[in-house]
Write a protein that holds these residues in place. Structure first.
Motif, PDB file in Angstrom:
ATOM      1  N   MET A 177      -7.683  28.839-105.413  1.00  0.00           N
ATOM      2  CA  MET A 177      -8.943  29.217-104.784  1.00  0.00           C
ATOM      3  C   MET A 177      -8.854  29.166-103.267  1.00  0.00           C
ATOM      4  O   MET A 177      -9.217  30.109-102.574  1.00  0.00           O
ATOM      5  N   LYS A 178      -8.354  28.032-102.746  1.00  0.00           N
ATOM      6  CA  LYS A 178      -8.391  27.848-101.310  1.00  0.00           C
ATOM      7  C   LYS A 178      -7.551  28.895-100.594  1.00  0.00           C
ATOM      8  O   LYS A 178      -7.831  29.249 -99.467  1.00  0.00           O
ATOM      9  N   LYS A 179      -6.499  29.385-101.233  1.00  0.00           N
ATOM     10  CA  LYS A 179      -5.680  30.416-100.615  1.00  0.00           C
ATOM     11  C   LYS A 179      -6.522  31.633-100.277  1.00  0.00           C
ATOM     12  O   LYS A 179      -6.432  32.192 -99.184  1.00  0.00           O
ATOM     13  N   TRP A 180      -7.383  32.054-101.198  1.00  0.00           N
ATOM     14  CA  TRP A 180      -8.233  33.211-100.951  1.00  0.00           C
ATOM     15  C   TRP A 180      -9.284  32.908 -99.895  1.00  0.00           C
ATOM     16  O   TRP A 180      -9.636  33.766 -99.095  1.00  0.00           O
ATOM     17  N   ILE A 181      -9.789  31.672 -99.867  1.00  0.00           N
ATOM     18  CA  ILE A 181     -10.800  31.322 -98.887  1.00  0.00           C
ATOM     19  C   ILE A 181     -10.227  31.360 -97.483  1.00  0.00           C
ATOM     20  O   ILE A 181     -10.896  31.746 -96.533  1.00  0.00           O
ATOM     21  N   LEU A 182      -8.961  30.991 -97.337  1.00  0.00           N
ATOM     22  CA  LEU A 182      -8.335  31.101 -96.037  1.00  0.00           C
ATOM     23  C   LEU A 182      -8.318  32.554 -95.584  1.00  0.00           C
ATOM     24  O   LEU A 182      -8.531  32.856 -94.415  1.00  0.00           O
ATOM     25  N   ALA A 199     -10.531  34.732 -96.490  1.00  0.00           N
ATOM     26  CA  ALA A 199     -11.926  35.064 -96.212  1.00  0.00           C
ATOM     27  C   ALA A 199     -12.306  34.678 -94.797  1.00  0.00           C
ATOM     28  O   ALA A 199     -13.053  35.395 -94.127  1.00  0.00           O
ATOM     29  N   SER A 200     -11.787  33.556 -94.318  1.00  0.00           N
ATOM     30  CA  SER A 200     -12.143  33.113 -92.976  1.00  0.00           C
ATOM     31  C   SER A 200     -11.633  34.086 -91.920  1.00  0.00           C
ATOM     32  O   SER A 200     -12.218  34.230 -90.859  1.00  0.00           O
ATOM     33  N   LEU A 201     -10.531  34.768 -92.205  1.00  0.00           N
ATOM     34  CA  LEU A 201      -9.979  35.721 -91.258  1.00  0.00           C
ATOM     35  C   LEU A 201     -10.845  36.958 -91.104  1.00  0.00           C
ATOM     36  O   LEU A 201     -10.919  37.541 -90.039  1.00  0.00           O
ATOM     37  N   VAL A 202     -11.503  37.354 -92.192  1.00  0.00           N
ATOM     38  CA  VAL A 202     -12.212  38.631 -92.170  1.00  0.00           C
ATOM     39  C   VAL A 202     -13.707  38.477 -92.016  1.00  0.00           C
ATOM     40  O   VAL A 202     -14.440  39.460 -91.985  1.00  0.00           O
ATOM     41  N   ALA A 203     -14.211  37.267 -91.899  1.00  0.00           N
ATOM     42  CA  ALA A 203     -15.653  37.041 -91.874  1.00  0.00           C
ATOM     43  C   ALA A 203     -16.351  37.878 -90.820  1.00  0.00           C
ATOM     44  O   ALA A 203     -17.439  38.415 -91.039  1.00  0.00           O
ATOM     45  N   GLY A 204     -15.729  38.026 -89.657  1.00  0.00           N
ATOM     46  CA  GLY A 204     -16.393  38.760 -88.585  1.00  0.00           C
ATOM     47  C   GLY A 204     -16.195  40.252 -88.646  1.00  0.00           C
ATOM     48  O   GLY A 204     -16.914  40.991 -87.960  1.00  0.00           O
ATOM     49  N   ALA A 205     -15.214  40.719 -89.429  1.00  0.00           N
ATOM     50  CA  ALA A 205     -14.873  42.134 -89.397  1.00  0.00           C
ATOM     51  C   ALA A 205     -15.216  42.901 -90.652  1.00  0.00           C
ATOM     52  O   ALA A 205     -15.285  44.113 -90.641  1.00  0.00           O
ATOM     53  N   VAL A 206     -15.453  42.205 -91.754  1.00  0.00           N
ATOM     54  CA  VAL A 206     -15.613  42.880 -93.041  1.00  0.00           C
ATOM     55  C   VAL A 206     -16.785  43.839 -93.053  1.00  0.00           C
ATOM     56  O   VAL A 206     -16.744  44.893 -93.685  1.00  0.00           O
ATOM     57  N   GLU A 239     -20.480  21.233 -98.445  1.00  0.00           N
ATOM     58  CA  GLU A 239     -21.148  21.838 -97.292  1.00  0.00           C
ATOM     59  C   GLU A 239     -20.202  21.928 -96.099  1.00  0.00           C
ATOM     60  O   GLU A 239     -20.201  22.926 -95.363  1.00  0.00           O
ATOM     61  N   ALA A 240     -19.400  20.892 -95.892  1.00  0.00           N
ATOM     62  CA  ALA A 240     -18.436  20.909 -94.790  1.00  0.00           C
ATOM     63  C   ALA A 240     -17.384  21.992 -95.009  1.00  0.00           C
ATOM     64  O   ALA A 240     -16.918  22.641 -94.065  1.00  0.00           O
ATOM     65  N   PHE A 241     -17.032  22.204 -96.276  1.00  0.00           N
ATOM     66  CA  PHE A 241     -16.062  23.248 -96.630  1.00  0.00           C
ATOM     67  C   PHE A 241     -16.598  24.634 -96.249  1.00  0.00           C
ATOM     68  O   PHE A 241     -15.896  25.444 -95.644  1.00  0.00           O
ATOM     69  N   LEU A 242     -17.866  24.898 -96.581  1.00  0.00           N
ATOM     70  CA  LEU A 242     -18.466  26.178 -96.228  1.00  0.00           C
ATOM     71  C   LEU A 242     -18.500  26.359 -94.716  1.00  0.00           C
ATOM     72  O   LEU A 242     -18.191  27.435 -94.190  1.00  0.00           O
ATOM     73  N   ALA A 243     -18.875  25.304 -94.020  1.00  0.00           N
ATOM     74  CA  ALA A 243     -18.963  25.375 -92.564  1.00  0.00           C
ATOM     75  C   ALA A 243     -17.590  25.624 -91.936  1.00  0.00           C
ATOM     76  O   ALA A 243     -17.466  26.388 -90.973  1.00  0.00           O
ATOM     77  N   GLN A 244     -16.567  25.013 -92.506  1.00  0.00           N
ATOM     78  CA  GLN A 244     -15.212  25.166 -91.976  1.00  0.00           C
ATOM     79  C   GLN A 244     -14.771  26.623 -91.983  1.00  0.00           C
ATOM     80  O   GLN A 244     -14.085  27.077 -91.064  1.00  0.00           O
ATOM     81  N   TYR A 245     -15.168  27.359 -93.043  1.00  0.00           N
ATOM     82  CA  TYR A 245     -14.760  28.760 -93.157  1.00  0.00           C
ATOM     83  C   TYR A 245     -15.881  29.729 -92.805  1.00  0.00           C
ATOM     84  O   TYR A 245     -15.822  30.914 -93.132  1.00  0.00           O
ATOM     85  N   ASN A 246     -16.913  29.215 -92.134  1.00  0.00           N
ATOM     86  CA  ASN A 246     -17.998  30.061 -91.640  1.00  0.00           C
ATOM     87  C   ASN A 246     -18.636  30.888 -92.754  1.00  0.00           C
ATOM     88  O   ASN A 246     -18.867  32.085 -92.618  1.00  0.00           O
TER      89      ASN A 246
END
Length: 298
Positions: free
Chosen positions: A1-6, A8-15, A92-99
């Motif tokens: 799971m976490k591999k995909w979330i990493l 996700a954090s890269l594309v959050a601003g561009a998707v 909650e901290a996990f969500l915040a970490q990956y925006n």
């Protein structure tokens, strides 16, 4: 799971831009001139090209895989519940970490499930393999621990626990594990697969404990652990778990190379073509430019 979330954090601003299609619509105005979608899109590509390629991948995977595989809201909710159990108070901290907010996380879990269904569709396992896997399978357990540097301090903590002091308070005071100390040592729910993340001595100690039982200090390369299983789920009869364990066993056989080959196959079948020259590298060997190169070589 976490591999995909990493990812996700890269594309959050561009998707969002990758999915909407740039044009001449004005997104901002000023006395000095307007900014159009196209200008903003071009600027994003110039500054964040790798993230834009990643965003294009996410959007295209969702479109292509949704045509062939179905993921229900119920499946997404189940995956979300599992993530919350594993992360515990760190959710909650996990969500915040990956925006991410929860809606964004659920959207991404849906894409992960689509990828998973595609990857597992070609993997076969026998009933014998599943039964052997069941015999070794350990039920999920909720655990917490206190990690200290030396045996003397471990003995000090052990004595305080024996006198009735609270485990969570002692974890906050003594534990050197930054990921769990301030949460009272809580590591959340751990299943058979996620137990692999622990050092061998820690994992072995879990097999000797019952619910509510606190271990003696366990020595590892990290120091000394004092472990408690605070809750444990039931191991149901084989017939009730066969479908779930069949999926888990298939997952264990789906290495990154196998998954990527399957995803590339799905993109090729969907005749994916990248029209934007600046984003040609988004799909590697699956892009139309690579297909053209193959034809030229022939």
């Amino acid at each position: 799971m976490k591999k995909w979330i990493l990812s996700a954090s890269l594309v959050a601003g561009a998707v969002g831009l990758a999915g909407c299609g740039a044009g001449d619509d004005v997104v901002a105005t000023s006395k000095a001139g307007d900014v159009t979608q196209q200008e903003l899109y071009d600027s994003m590509k110039e500054k964040y090209s790798p993230q834009m390629e990643q965003a294009l991948q996410e959007v295209m995977y969702k479109k292509v895989l949704s045509e062939k595989y179905e993921v229900s809201d119920k499946e997404v909710d189940k995956e979300l519940k599992k993530a919350k159990e594993q992360l515990g108070p760190q959710y909650e901290a996990f969500l915040a970490q990956y925006n991410l907010d929860e809606k964004g996380f659920k959207d991404f879990l849906k894409l992960e499930l689509l990828r998973e269904k595609a990857a597992l569709s070609d993997i076969k396992v026998t009933d014998k393999e599943v039964k052997e896997y069941y015999d070794k399978w350990q039920p999920p357990m909720k655990i917490r621990h206190i990690l200290v540097e030396d045996e003397k301090k471990a003995k000090e903590v052990e004595d305080k626990l024996a006198k009735g002091e609270k485990f969570d308070a002692l974890a906050k005071e003594y534990s050197s594990d930054p990921g769990s100390a301030q949460n009272g040592g809580d590591l959340g729910w751990v299943d058979s697969q996620s137990r692999e993340q622990f050092v061998p001595e820690f994992s072995k100690a879990l097999d000797t404990l019952k619910k509510g039982e606190i271990s003696k200090p366990v020595k590892s390369d990290l120091g000394f652990h004092i472990i408690e299983i605070t809750d444990m789920k039931e191991k149901k009869p084989f017939k009730d778990m066969k479908a779930e364990l069949t999926k888990e066993l298939k997952q264990s056989k789906a290495d990154p190379e196998t998954i990527q080959k399957k995803l590339d196959k799905e993109l090729k079948a969907a005749d994916v073509k990248v029209k934007d020259e600046d984003l040609k590298g988004a799909f590697g060997g699956s892009s139309d430019s690579d297909k053209k190169s193959d034809k030229e070589e022939k």
